[in-house]
Scaffold this motif. Structure first.
Motif, PDB file in Angstrom:
ATOM      1  N   GLY A  13       0.837  -1.201   0.000  1.00 50.83           N
ATOM      2  CA  GLY A  13       0.000   0.000   0.000  1.00 50.83           C
ATOM      3  C   GLY A  13       0.865   1.242   0.000  1.00 50.83           C
ATOM      4  N   TYR A  14       0.383   2.292   0.669  1.00 59.84           N
ATOM      5  CA  TYR A  14       1.180   3.535   0.704  1.00 59.84           C
ATOM      6  C   TYR A  14       1.742   3.764   2.098  1.00 59.84           C
ATOM      7  CZ  TYR A  14      -2.991   5.854   2.704  1.00 59.84           C
ATOM      8  OH  TYR A  14      -4.053   6.195   3.491  1.00 59.84           O
ATOM      9  N   PRO A  15       3.007   4.204   2.184  1.00 59.72           N
ATOM     10  CA  PRO A  15       3.631   4.408   3.498  1.00 59.72           C
ATOM     11  C   PRO A  15       3.022   5.628   4.187  1.00 59.72           C
ATOM     12  CG  PRO A  15       5.087   5.177   1.751  1.00 59.72           C
ATOM     13  CD  PRO A  15       3.916   4.551   1.072  1.00 59.72           C
ATOM     14  N   GLN A  16       2.525   5.408   5.394  1.00 62.26           N
ATOM     15  CA  GLN A  16       1.911   6.507   6.134  1.00 62.26           C
ATOM     16  C   GLN A  16       2.868   7.071   7.183  1.00 62.26           C
ATOM     17  OE1 GLN A  16      -2.387   6.506   6.993  1.00 62.26           O
ATOM     18  NE2 GLN A  16      -1.816   6.376   9.141  1.00 62.26           N
ATOM     19  N   ALA A  17       3.543   6.189   7.900  1.00 64.55           N
ATOM     20  CA  ALA A  17       4.478   6.615   8.948  1.00 64.55           C
ATOM     21  C   ALA A  17       5.866   6.075   8.631  1.00 64.55           C
ATOM     22  CB  ALA A  17       4.010   6.115  10.309  1.00 64.55           C
ATOM     23  N   THR A  18       6.844   6.956   8.729  1.00 69.28           N
ATOM     24  CA  THR A  18       8.201   6.630   8.289  1.00 69.28           C
ATOM     25  C   THR A  18       9.193   6.895   9.411  1.00 69.28           C
ATOM     26  OG1 THR A  18       7.650   7.203   6.007  1.00 69.28           O
ATOM     27  CG2 THR A  18       9.983   7.242   6.584  1.00 69.28           C
ATOM     28  N   ILE A  19      10.141   5.983   9.567  1.00 70.29           N
ATOM     29  CA  ILE A  19      11.182   6.182  10.584  1.00 70.29           C
ATOM     30  C   ILE A  19      12.444   6.695   9.892  1.00 70.29           C
ATOM     31  CG2 ILE A  19      11.964   3.764  10.545  1.00 70.29           C
ATOM     32  CD1 ILE A  19      12.272   4.077  13.649  1.00 70.29           C
ATOM     33  N   ILE A  20      12.945   7.821  10.384  1.00 69.64           N
ATOM     34  CA  ILE A  20      14.134   8.432   9.801  1.00 69.64           C
ATOM     35  C   ILE A  20      15.242   8.507  10.855  1.00 69.64           C
ATOM     36  CG2 ILE A  20      12.882   9.744   8.058  1.00 69.64           C
ATOM     37  CD1 ILE A  20      13.071  12.222   9.837  1.00 69.64           C
ATOM     38  N   VAL A  21      16.481   8.460  10.377  1.00 65.17           N
ATOM     39  CA  VAL A  21      17.656   8.459  11.267  1.00 65.17           C
ATOM     40  C   VAL A  21      18.640   9.515  10.781  1.00 65.17           C
ATOM     41  CG1 VAL A  21      19.507   7.074  12.285  1.00 65.17           C
ATOM     42  CG2 VAL A  21      17.357   5.972  11.643  1.00 65.17           C
ATOM     43  N   LYS A  22      19.159  10.282  11.719  1.00 61.30           N
ATOM     44  CA  LYS A  22      20.142  11.320  11.374  1.00 61.30           C
ATOM     45  C   LYS A  22      21.429  10.671  10.855  1.00 61.30           C
ATOM     46  CE  LYS A  22      20.507  14.899  14.166  1.00 61.30           C
ATOM     47  NZ  LYS A  22      20.926  15.711  15.354  1.00 61.30           N
ATOM     48  N   ASN A  23      21.961  11.226   9.770  1.00 61.11           N
ATOM     49  CA  ASN A  23      23.146  10.634   9.137  1.00 61.11           C
ATOM     50  C   ASN A  23      24.315  10.475  10.097  1.00 61.11           C
ATOM     51  OD1 ASN A  23      21.774  10.610   6.717  1.00 61.11           O
ATOM     52  ND2 ASN A  23      22.680  12.509   5.966  1.00 61.11           N
ATOM     53  N   SER A  24      24.639  11.533  10.842  1.00 61.40           N
ATOM     54  CA  SER A  24      25.796  11.491  11.734  1.00 61.40           C
ATOM     55  C   SER A  24      25.601  10.456  12.841  1.00 61.40           C
ATOM     56  CB  SER A  24      26.047  12.873  12.349  1.00 61.40           C
ATOM     57  OG  SER A  24      24.891  13.332  13.042  1.00 61.40           O
ATOM     58  N   PHE A  25      24.366  10.336  13.329  1.00 61.20           N
ATOM     59  CA  PHE A  25      24.078   9.345  14.372  1.00 61.20           C
ATOM     60  C   PHE A  25      24.242   7.932  13.819  1.00 61.20           C
ATOM     61  CE2 PHE A  25      21.271   6.512  16.713  1.00 61.20           C
ATOM     62  CZ  PHE A  25      21.634   6.784  18.027  1.00 61.20           C
ATOM     63  N   LEU A  26      23.760   7.727  12.610  1.00 61.11           N
ATOM     64  CA  LEU A  26      23.850   6.403  11.997  1.00 61.11           C
ATOM     65  C   LEU A  26      25.296   5.979  11.786  1.00 61.11           C
ATOM     66  CD1 LEU A  26      22.426   3.987  10.710  1.00 61.11           C
ATOM     67  CD2 LEU A  26      22.324   5.276   8.570  1.00 61.11           C
ATOM     68  N   GLU A  27      26.123   6.900  11.333  1.00 63.11           N
ATOM     69  CA  GLU A  27      27.531   6.584  11.091  1.00 63.11           C
ATOM     70  C   GLU A  27      28.243   6.144  12.367  1.00 63.11           C
ATOM     71  OE1 GLU A  27      29.254  10.015   9.321  1.00 63.11           O
ATOM     72  OE2 GLU A  27      28.022   9.897   7.498  1.00 63.11           O
ATOM     73  N   GLU A  28      27.888   6.770  13.476  1.00 58.12           N
ATOM     74  CA  GLU A  28      28.569   6.482  14.747  1.00 58.12           C
ATOM     75  C   GLU A  28      27.893   5.363  15.541  1.00 58.12           C
ATOM     76  OE1 GLU A  28      28.635  10.183  16.793  1.00 58.12           O
ATOM     77  OE2 GLU A  28      29.727  11.229  15.201  1.00 58.12           O
ATOM     78  N   ASN A  29      26.666   5.014  15.186  1.00 56.58           N
ATOM     79  CA  ASN A  29      25.890   4.061  15.999  1.00 56.58           C
ATOM     80  C   ASN A  29      25.147   3.056  15.131  1.00 56.58           C
ATOM     81  OD1 ASN A  29      26.024   5.458  18.860  1.00 56.58           O
ATOM     82  ND2 ASN A  29      25.547   7.069  17.381  1.00 56.58           N
ATOM     83  N   LYS A  30      25.863   2.471  14.185  1.00 60.98           N
ATOM     84  CA  LYS A  30      25.206   1.573  13.235  1.00 60.98           C
ATOM     85  C   LYS A  30      24.641   0.326  13.924  1.00 60.98           C
ATOM     86  CE  LYS A  30      25.498   1.013   8.387  1.00 60.98           C
ATOM     87  NZ  LYS A  30      26.253   1.425   7.198  1.00 60.98           N
ATOM     88  N   ASP A  31      25.411  -0.266  14.819  1.00 63.92           N
ATOM     89  CA  ASP A  31      24.946  -1.477  15.510  1.00 63.92           C
ATOM     90  C   ASP A  31      23.718  -1.173  16.357  1.00 63.92           C
ATOM     91  OD1 ASP A  31      26.902  -3.011  14.380  1.00 63.92           O
ATOM     92  OD2 ASP A  31      28.243  -2.945  16.125  1.00 63.92           O
ATOM     93  N   PHE A  32      23.789  -0.062  17.090  1.00 64.02           N
ATOM     94  CA  PHE A  32      22.637   0.320  17.911  1.00 64.02           C
ATOM     95  C   PHE A  32      21.401   0.529  17.034  1.00 64.02           C
ATOM     96  CE2 PHE A  32      19.754   3.624  19.293  1.00 64.02           C
ATOM     97  CZ  PHE A  32      19.346   3.151  20.539  1.00 64.02           C
ATOM     98  N   THR A  33      21.574   1.232  15.916  1.00 59.76           N
ATOM     99  CA  THR A  33      20.437   1.535  15.046  1.00 59.76           C
ATOM    100  C   THR A  33      19.820   0.260  14.494  1.00 59.76           C
ATOM    101  OG1 THR A  33      21.462   3.642  14.424  1.00 59.76           O
ATOM    102  CG2 THR A  33      19.688   2.827  13.018  1.00 59.76           C
ATOM    103  N   ASN A  34      20.658  -0.674  14.077  1.00 54.98           N
ATOM    104  CA  ASN A  34      20.140  -1.939  13.553  1.00 54.98           C
ATOM    105  C   ASN A  34      19.383  -2.724  14.624  1.00 54.98           C
ATOM    106  OD1 ASN A  34      21.016  -1.608  10.912  1.00 54.98           O
ATOM    107  ND2 ASN A  34      23.032  -2.478  11.334  1.00 54.98           N
TER     108      ASN A  34
END
Length: 238
Positions: A139-160
């Protein structure tokens, strides 16, 4: 400012276009809007001449509804009339009182409405209609989860791990609506327990990681762009 946020799907695009500072990690919920009426609506032709109540003029649910109705052969400017209020708390009483008879309502407000007005019937679920029209798996995405680039780079394991837990949480919610309702009461969610139980089936909560839904976003954003470029912040994100 947030490291991780859950936002409307079009807001994810607006944020990216303004900052280039966030990535889409996945979808947490697909369309939960329904066309409902206290009148007999058996096909889209029956909507002709109707005043359709909705919320959020120009926002994603409104644009999606108008896209679907137009794809079904109606002119959204001449065949039907859209009227808007600011929130579901304003919309529900208008149908309950009989002041209006046809509306586009999202869960959990829909369950509230159906509890208060027994002759309200669901004509179509917009997500199911979109699936068919756009050949979209979810269907169509209604709610989306976004992650800040700098946070993702430093916390990839946590984010996953966070995303894995998020998926498990949504699966648990869908499988345990009564327990979910009790938990919502504990953390003081304003929606009443019985309504949460009723609404969960139609809420379309589902976690789909972005690697499995890139095309869904591209196609959906293309439709939003064609309808109202401002709803995306002017461009489809790369």
């Amino acid at each position: 400012e947030p490291d991780i946020a859950i936002v409307p799907s079009n807001m994810a695009s607006i944020v990216y276009n303004k900052t280039k500072n966030y990535q889409i990690a996945g979808t947490t919920g697909f369309g939960s809007s329904y066309i409902v009426s206290t009148k007999d609506i058996n096909n889209y032709e029956d909507l002709k001449g109707k005043n359709i109540m909705s919320i959020g003029k120009g926002l994603t649910p409104d644009i999606t509804a108008q896209y679907i109705i137009s794809e079904k052969g109606l002119n959204t400017e001449s065949d039907v009339n859209f009227s808007y209020v600011n929130s579901p708390s304003e919309l529900v009483p208008m149908i309950v009182s009989g002041k209006e008879n046809t509306a586009i309502v999202q869960e959990p407000a829909l369950s509230v409405l159906m509890t208060k007005k027994e002759n309200v019937k669901i004509f179509k679920g917009l997500n199911d209609e979109y699936k068919e029209i756009a050949d979209s798996e979810y269907g169509y995405p209604q709610a989306t989860i976004i992650v800040k680039n700098s946070f993702l780079e430093e916390n990839k394991d946590f984010t996953n791990k966070f995303l894995d837990n998020f998926k498990e949480g949504i699966e648990w919610a869908n499988e345990n609506p009564s327990e979910l309702a009790t938990y919502c009461e504990e953390i003081e969610v304003s929606t009443e327990k019985p309504i949460i139980v009723k609404s969960i089936e139609r809420a379309n909560l589902k976690f789909v990681p972005i690697e499995d839904s890139k095309d869904i976003y591209k196609n959906y954003y293309k439709k939003l762009l064609d309808s109202n470029p401002k709803s995306l912040g002017g461009n489809i994100p790369d």
